[in-house]
Design a protein around this motif. Structure first.
Motif, short mmCIF file in Angstrom:
data_model
loop_
_atom_site.label_atom_id
_atom_site.label_comp_id
_atom_site.label_asym_id
_atom_site.label_seq_id
_atom_site.Cartn_x
_atom_site.Cartn_y
_atom_site.Cartn_z
N HIS A 136 -32.49 -23.73 12.02
CA HIS A 136 -31.78 -23.62 10.75
C HIS A 136 -31.51 -24.95 10.07
O HIS A 136 -31.14 -24.98 8.89
CB HIS A 136 -30.44 -22.90 10.97
CG HIS A 136 -29.44 -23.70 11.75
ND1 HIS A 136 -29.57 -23.92 13.11
CD2 HIS A 136 -28.31 -24.37 11.38
CE1 HIS A 136 -28.56 -24.66 13.52
NE2 HIS A 136 -27.78 -24.94 12.51
N ALA A 137 -31.71 -26.07 10.78
CA ALA A 137 -31.33 -27.38 10.24
C ALA A 137 -32.51 -28.29 9.99
O ALA A 137 -32.33 -29.47 9.73
CB ALA A 137 -30.34 -28.06 11.18
N THR A 138 -33.73 -27.75 10.07
CA THR A 138 -34.92 -28.57 9.86
C THR A 138 -35.89 -27.88 8.91
O THR A 138 -35.93 -26.64 8.83
CB THR A 138 -35.65 -28.83 11.20
OG1 THR A 138 -36.05 -27.57 11.77
CG2 THR A 138 -34.76 -29.59 12.17
N ALA A 165 -23.34 -27.02 13.31
CA ALA A 165 -23.41 -28.02 12.24
C ALA A 165 -23.78 -29.37 12.83
O ALA A 165 -23.20 -29.80 13.83
CB ALA A 165 -22.07 -28.12 11.52
N TYR A 166 -24.76 -30.02 12.22
CA TYR A 166 -25.18 -31.35 12.66
C TYR A 166 -24.73 -32.42 11.68
O TYR A 166 -24.50 -33.56 12.07
CB TYR A 166 -26.70 -31.39 12.82
CG TYR A 166 -27.19 -30.42 13.88
CD1 TYR A 166 -27.22 -30.78 15.22
CD2 TYR A 166 -27.58 -29.13 13.53
CE1 TYR A 166 -27.64 -29.88 16.19
CE2 TYR A 166 -28.00 -28.23 14.49
CZ TYR A 166 -28.03 -28.61 15.83
OH TYR A 166 -28.43 -27.72 16.78
N THR A 167 -24.62 -32.05 10.41
CA THR A 167 -24.06 -32.93 9.39
C THR A 167 -23.23 -32.05 8.44
O THR A 167 -23.18 -30.82 8.60
CB THR A 167 -25.15 -33.64 8.56
OG1 THR A 167 -25.79 -32.68 7.68
CG2 THR A 167 -26.21 -34.28 9.46
N ALA A 168 -22.62 -32.67 7.45
CA ALA A 168 -21.84 -31.90 6.48
C ALA A 168 -22.73 -31.01 5.62
O ALA A 168 -22.24 -30.07 4.97
CB ALA A 168 -21.05 -32.86 5.58
N GLU A 192 -35.57 -30.05 3.73
CA GLU A 192 -34.50 -30.45 4.66
C GLU A 192 -33.79 -31.63 4.03
O GLU A 192 -34.39 -32.70 3.87
CB GLU A 192 -35.10 -30.83 6.01
CG GLU A 192 -34.08 -31.35 7.03
CD GLU A 192 -34.75 -31.92 8.27
OE1 GLU A 192 -34.17 -32.83 8.89
OE2 GLU A 192 -35.87 -31.49 8.60
N LEU A 193 -32.55 -31.45 3.66
CA LEU A 193 -31.81 -32.46 2.91
C LEU A 193 -30.61 -32.95 3.71
O LEU A 193 -29.50 -32.43 3.56
CB LEU A 193 -31.37 -31.89 1.55
CG LEU A 193 -32.52 -31.46 0.63
CD1 LEU A 193 -31.98 -30.71 -0.57
CD2 LEU A 193 -33.31 -32.68 0.18
N GLU A 194 -30.86 -33.90 4.59
CA GLU A 194 -29.81 -34.49 5.43
C GLU A 194 -29.05 -33.42 6.21
O GLU A 194 -27.85 -33.52 6.41
CB GLU A 194 -28.85 -35.31 4.59
CG GLU A 194 -29.50 -36.47 3.84
CD GLU A 194 -28.50 -37.33 3.12
OE1 GLU A 194 -27.88 -38.20 3.75
OE2 GLU A 194 -28.34 -37.12 1.89
N GLU A 195 -29.76 -32.40 6.69
CA GLU A 195 -29.13 -31.29 7.39
C GLU A 195 -29.09 -31.48 8.91
O GLU A 195 -28.28 -30.87 9.60
CB GLU A 195 -29.85 -29.99 7.05
CG GLU A 195 -29.71 -29.63 5.58
CD GLU A 195 -30.77 -28.64 5.13
OE1 GLU A 195 -30.83 -27.54 5.73
OE2 GLU A 195 -31.53 -28.95 4.19
N LEU A 196 -30.00 -32.32 9.43
CA LEU A 196 -30.01 -32.61 10.85
C LEU A 196 -29.54 -34.04 11.13
O LEU A 196 -28.78 -34.28 12.06
CB LEU A 196 -31.41 -32.41 11.43
CG LEU A 196 -31.56 -32.64 12.93
CD1 LEU A 196 -30.73 -31.62 13.71
CD2 LEU A 196 -33.03 -32.56 13.35
#
Length: 257
Positions: A136-138, A165-168, A192-196
């Motif tokens: 879900h984060a990549t 959650a890996y980042t905000a 993917e926008l700064e999600e991981l």
């Protein structure tokens, strides 16, 4: 029919556990997590050490996966048709984009990185082949989720916690993720926008085989300063990724689209 061999099942459980502990685990941690006696765990660990599948870090005494497992994994990956057919296209994408390129497949609700091409510069980088990434984060994960309905996580219970959650910026709710996947399907590529990792963005597109089934994804990732402009992710980089995905799909017998 012969029954299952308990010692092998326990050895496999230890190896899976160590695969998730990058810094190694102590005997007590392994014993407690698997709910096995320390003596039993120690005997299995010593056997796995003897054959090269486990190493012990001194003086901390922590255990981690050994080189024997990596060699086995590499043999599997070398025989993977997706990786074999994609090697040249991944190299080409790294050269065109100037960024790191990864190819991933679905594996136990994660993205398994089966090939990784370093960013073509002199920066220090770490090989990620064999790594497991969150779906879900990549960008790779979302490309797989969007085009493989069986990859979607089950509907959670009403009081269940959200996605990790890996980042905000990580999408942690199922409705938000499903909405994102609708957009991915409509566009044919995943962002993917700064999600991981904060400061890192990515782009990925699905790879299909001759039956039209999504068998993997290819994507690039890099610093937000390089891959984004005033309008968001750079569309020339999106085009490079989609071109690579189509080329690999054709190699696998997919009809042109």
């Amino acid at each position: 029919m012969a029954g299952r061999i308990q010692s092998i099942e326990r050895a496999a459980a230890i190896l899976r556990l160590l695969a998730g502990g990058a810094r190694g685990l102590s005997l007590a941690e392994i014993s407690r997590t698997l709910e096995l006696p320390k003596g039993t765990v120690l005997g299995i660990l010593r056997t796995l050490q003897h054959v090269g599948f486990v190493e012990q870090d001194q003086p901390a005494g922590h255990y981690r996966l050994g080189g024997g497992v990596l060699r086995l994994g590499t043999r599997y990956l070398d025989g993977n048709e997706l990786r074999t057919r994609a090697l040249n296209w991944a190299d080409s994408l790294a050269g065109r984009s100037g960024e790191s390129v990864r190819i991933g497949t679905l594996h136990e609700r994660h993205v398994l990185v089966v090939h990784h091409v370093f960013r073509p510069d002199d920066s220090r980088q770490t090989l990620e082949v064999g790594s497991l990434l969150p779906l879900h984060a990549t960008a790779l994960g979302k490309a797989l989720l969007a085009f493989d309905p069986l990859a979607l996580p089950d509907e959670p219970e009403p009081d269940a916690p959200g996605l990790p959650a890996y980042t905000a910026r990580t999408l942690t709710s199922r409705p938000a993720l499903l909405a994102e996947l609708d957009t991915v399907r409509a566009n044919g590529w995943a962002p993917e926008l700064e999600e991981l990792v904060e400061g890192e963005v990515g782009i990925a597109a699905p790879i299909r085989d001759r039956s039209g089934t999504t068998v993997g994804a290819i994507g690039l990732s890099g610093a937000v300063e390089r891959l984004c402009d005033d309008r968001g992710l750079r569309m020339d980089q999106v085009s490079y990724v989609r071109d690579a995905a189509r080329s690999i799909s054709r190699e696998l017998g997919a009809h042109p689209w």
